[in-house]
Design a protein around this motif. Structure first.
Motif, PDB file in Angstrom:
ATOM      1  N   LEU A 298      37.546  46.333  31.077  1.00  0.00           N
ATOM      2  CA  LEU A 298      36.355  46.398  32.050  1.00  0.00           C
ATOM      3  C   LEU A 298      34.898  46.385  31.149  1.00  0.00           C
ATOM      4  O   LEU A 298      34.042  45.494  31.718  1.00  0.00           O
ATOM      5  CB  LEU A 298      36.561  47.790  32.889  1.00  0.00           C
ATOM      6  CG  LEU A 298      37.047  47.656  34.015  1.00  0.00           C
ATOM      7  CD1 LEU A 298      36.875  48.923  34.777  1.00  0.00           C
ATOM      8  CD2 LEU A 298      36.497  46.573  34.941  1.00  0.00           C
ATOM      9  N   LEU A 370      34.371  46.496  39.813  1.00  0.00           N
ATOM     10  CA  LEU A 370      35.387  45.372  39.313  1.00  0.00           C
ATOM     11  C   LEU A 370      34.598  44.238  39.621  1.00  0.00           C
ATOM     12  O   LEU A 370      35.077  43.077  39.088  1.00  0.00           O
ATOM     13  CB  LEU A 370      36.365  45.529  40.157  1.00  0.00           C
ATOM     14  CG  LEU A 370      37.474  46.652  40.125  1.00  0.00           C
ATOM     15  CD1 LEU A 370      38.642  46.678  40.946  1.00  0.00           C
ATOM     16  CD2 LEU A 370      37.995  46.670  38.642  1.00  0.00           C
TER      17      LEU A 370
ATOM     18  N   PHE B  16      43.430  42.178  43.470  1.00  0.00           N
ATOM     19  CA  PHE B  16      42.980  42.974  41.960  1.00  0.00           C
ATOM     20  C   PHE B  16      43.944  42.732  40.856  1.00  0.00           C
ATOM     21  O   PHE B  16      43.465  42.100  39.845  1.00  0.00           O
ATOM     22  CB  PHE B  16      43.101  44.496  42.499  1.00  0.00           C
ATOM     23  CG  PHE B  16      42.954  45.068  41.120  1.00  0.00           C
ATOM     24  CD1 PHE B  16      41.809  45.482  40.435  1.00  0.00           C
ATOM     25  CD2 PHE B  16      44.097  45.853  40.558  1.00  0.00           C
ATOM     26  CE1 PHE B  16      41.859  46.280  39.310  1.00  0.00           C
ATOM     27  CE2 PHE B  16      44.081  46.475  39.431  1.00  0.00           C
ATOM     28  CZ  PHE B  16      43.000  46.701  38.716  1.00  0.00           C
TER      29      PHE B  16
END
Lengths: 642, 174
Positions: A298, A370, B16
């Motif tokens: 991330l 995200l 995802f």
């Protein structure tokens, strides 16, 4: 030999997990029910072996065994023992081993203590828990062995990231992991119940203490982590919506929703599908959070790409567990009978609203965290979503949530009368209205969210105490006190956040020795700088004199630290805590001409944020103790035939 | 309709999963490209960093395309790329060096031990030039065209496999 023994213990634990899964899965068939008998014992022994493996890794670190690669890479013989100890989990392999150790021990705890679930569901639960553990054992053994040796052994280690050399951080990850992995039990319970099709009130009552326990640890871990980031990073803020912070917030939001919906299921046998879904989501968020952030995907895709094997392995595990559970959910939940119905105006209705709002915040945080990743995958551009997005989206929903939270406990189960509810909330609403008028009249312009926050904190504080109103306080169950304390904790934290945001004072100066600056009610005088040395760092320490009005002046000594291995600079803020806030001083770089950067903050009421966090967790503990006591009491009465 | 919704969570997870997997396997994800690409070099004038090489300033980037290599004597991967840089300079590529947070004596020792592919080396004591051209670590190499415009950035040590890409960027700069 210690490292080899640790590796052997890990292999044995992995083999036992496989055995546990196979016995459990085959034992589900009623014709082979005799296989179920051993599952509990296998789970206990598996927990013992993985605990042993982790203990041996700690031993390697404490003894600075430089023939172990992980110790070399993350430790140094000169380090204080506490950080040698904490160095065990301050790295990828060690934290994975900690993770699976908590998983194994939690499984063992279920095997020992769980007496309420029926046999088949318990065995299915333990089998699911074993399958999760087995995947992570395989990951450790094949892709990130913490016990790998280094030959020839170097004389000295490379050290631990200096930012992690802090007592707060020594215990922050284990606390958080107890929370994350505790959610694995809720997940396994949900999977077990889906397999045996027994999603009912009894199942919820069995699951609730585990959810509550994990949630307490998660709350404590987040609160401690937030305070650590606040004082150690020298940032001077308490929540940055950093992906790493979000990684712990996402499971907490899901777990909080789960905690409330499992109560509906346990008390009223409603919200069956929703509770199971949240159990799956809560643990999924724990896994997604830890692994994606730990692996660096991330923040920067860097560390993942360096070793694609690890990335693929983790991703495969995640998809197997989460995808598997979601598919099981879709296939099975239709065959679970719907639970009890209820009116809109009722405790259940309020809890459903609570759940929806928590889920909305969760969605907002997930998307914000995200989105940069998705944007890069689709268009190839790198971007980041900052605090403005999160504050603007999560902030208002959170304020509505807080209102629902205040009203919920004042409603009755199943069906309530709107008029009665209104009369019960009249006093808190009145207090809130008075606060609103007072604020509107006297407060300086401070922005809409802090303004509403302060007003709501006052109203919610009053409403949180309202369930105790006109009750016999000695006969009020402990778990009711727990709820009151937790909700009051939310009000306290909200008050801290809003006050700090509204009235914070910041001064940034380039000062020469002898200069003075003002921040909030304080006058700060720059007295001097001197170099000092610690066990494994050197620092420049500024001496600042702070004085408030005509009170006695006191000295504060912020430092700019330099660590030699690895070369890193950190700033140690100097913090003075007063009843009405904190004075927070950071010492920065010099410009070479004798002027030094000083950042000075006055943060009114900021400590309420963490006090609130502690109260939330403490309320959870009261509830847990209250529930356990009541159940043991019932069991005792049953046992003695009363 | 109701059964469809039961599969929605799984569908979301699959999306995802796809995003993360593509992030995992996308080839150029190791770069944090400089915001300065396509822009002219900032003006700088660095002092001498090594005994037998001249100093470096932004005015030196005129005429033919050159490489600007950010390195340091304390940087281990920098040692690994010296042979490649030497090979490039033998092929006629001009390599200019910027030594980051270094002392002249250390730079001299580094060049003596590992070889010296550099035409000129400037000493960037406080990393200010490094940060100004958008480099965040050592080693990094920039391709600068004859007008002083930054065209290409290479992060990390240059390996033999990277040479064709560097040469291509240089010839594109002509």
């Amino acid at each position: 030999m210690i490292a080899e023994a640790g590796l052997a213990a890990l292999w044995i634990a992995a083999a036992l997990a496989l055995l546990q899964f196979v016995l459990g899965a085959m034992g589900l068939n009623d014709s082979r029910a005799e296989l179920r008998a051993g599952v509990r014992s296998v789970a206990v022994v598996q927990g013992l072996f993985v605990a042993l493996a982790f203990g041996l890794l700690i031993t390697c670190f404490l003894r600075s065994d430089m023939s172990v690669k992980l110790v070399v890479e993350n430790s140094h013989s000169m380090k204080p023992w506490l950080y040698k100890f904490a160095g065990t989990w301050g790295n990828h392999e060690g934290s994975m081993l900690l993770w699976v150790a908590v998983l194994g021990i939690a499984g063992a705890a279920v095997a020992i203590f769980e007496r309420r679930l029926d046999d088949a569901t318990l065995v299915a639960t333990l089998a699911a828990q074993a399958l999760i553990a087995f995947g992570f054992y395989a990951f450790l053994l094949f892709a990130s062995n913490p016990f790998a040796r280094l030959n020839p052994a170097p004389i000295e280690g490379l050290g631990l990231n200096p930012l992690l050399q802090d007592p707060g951080l020594a215990f922050h990850p284990p606390t958080l992991y107890l929370g994350y992995v505790g959610m694995s039990i809720a997940f396994s319970f949900a999977v077990g119940a889906l397999i045996t099709r027994k999603v009912d009130a009894a199942f919820a009552r069995a699951m609730r203490p585990w959810v509550l326990g994990a949630w307490i640890f998660l709350t404590l871990g987040i609160t401690a982590g937030s305070y650590w980031a606040y004082y150690e990073l020298g940032w001077g803020g308490w929540w940055f919506w950093d992906p790493v912070e979000n990684a712990s917030l996402m499971p907490w939001l899901a777990a909080t929703a789960l905690l409330h919906s499992v109560t509906v299921l346990a008390t009223r046998d409603g919200l069956r599908a929703w509770t199971v879904m949240l159990a799956v989501v809560a643990f999924s968020m724990s896994m997604v959070g830890t692994f994606l952030v730990r692996s660096g995907i991330l923040t920067s895709v860097h560390s993942f790409a360096v070793d694609p094997t690890r990335g693929s392995f983790i991703l495969a595990l995640l998809s197997l567990y989460i995808g598997g559970a979601l598919a099981l959910f879709a296939l099975r939940i239709g065959t679970v009978k719907e639970g009890n119905q209820f009116d809109l105006v009722s405790r259940e209705g309020a809890l459903v609203a609570n759940n929806l709002l928590l889920s909305a915040i969760l969605g907002v945080v997930v998307i914000g965290t995200l989105y940069p990743l998705a944007a890069e995958a689709i268009s190839g551009t790198k971007l980041s979503v900052g605090p403005p997005y999160f504050n603007a989206t999560a902030g208002p929903i959170a304020l509505v949530l807080v209102i629902v939270m205040a009203l919920g406990p004042l409603t009755r189960w199943r069906r309530d009368n709107l008029k009665a509810v209104v009369s019960r909330v009249a006093l808190p609403v009145l207090i809130c209205a008075v606060a609103l008028l007072a604020m509107a009249a006297f407060a300086p312009p401070i922005g809409i969210l802090p303004f509403l926050g302060i007003v709501l904190a006052i109203g919610v504080g009053a409403a949180s105490l309202a369930p105790l109103w006109k009750r016999n306080l000695r006969r009020t169950p402990l778990f009711t006190y727990g709820m009151v304390v937790s909700h009051l904790g939310i009000a306290v934290a909200l008050a801290g956040m809003s006050t700090e945001r509204a009235f914070i004072k910041e001064t940034l100066v380039a000062a020469r020795i002898g200069d003075t600056a003002n921040v909030g009610p304080y006058k700060i005088k720059f007295l001097g700088i001197e170099p000092i040395a610690g066990p494994n760092w050197t620092a420049l320490e500024a001496t600042l004199q702070a004085q408030r009005g005509d009170n006695l002046p006191f000295l504060m000594k912020p430092q700019a630290r330099m660590f030699s291995s690895p070369p890193t600079e950190t700033s140690e803020a100097a913090i003075a805590t007063r009843l009405d806030g904190q004075l927070y001083l950071v010492f920065g770089k010099g410009d070479g001409t004798g002027r030094w950067q000083l950042r000075l903050w006055w943060k009114p009421m900021v400590t309420l944020i963490w006090l609130g966090g502690a109260m939330i967790a403490f309320g959870g503990m009261l509830s847990l103790i209250g529930r356990m006591r009541r159940e043991w009491g019932q069991n005792d009465r049953k046992a003695y035939g009363v | 309709m109701k059964r469809f919704w039961l599969w929605a969570p799984l569908a979301m997870f699959v999306i995802f999963f796809g995003v993360v997997a593509s992030g995992l396997y996308s080839p150029d994800d190791r770069n944090h490209p400089s915001k300065m690409i396509g822009k002219p070099l900032p003006t700088f004038d660095l002092p001498v960093a090594a005994a037998d090489r001249p100093a470096l300033s932004s005015r030196d980037f005129t005429g033919q395309p050159k490489l600007l290599n950010v390195f340091a004597s304390w940087c281990v991967p920098c040692i690994a790329e010296v042979p490649i840089l030497t090979q490039l300079s033998q092929q006629g590529v001009i390599v200019e060096g910027v030594a980051i947070r270094d002392r002249p004596a250390d730079v001299d020792r580094f060049l003596r031990q590992n070889g010296n592919p550099y035409h000129a080396i400037g000493s960037d004591v406080d990393s200010s030039i490094q940060l100004a051209i958008g480099s965040s670590g050592v080693p990094e190499t920039f391709v600068i065209d004859g007008k002083g415009v930054i065209l290409h950035q290479h992060i990390g040590a240059i390996t033999a496999e990277d040479v064709p890409a560097i040469l291509a960027a240089l010839s594109a700069a002509r």
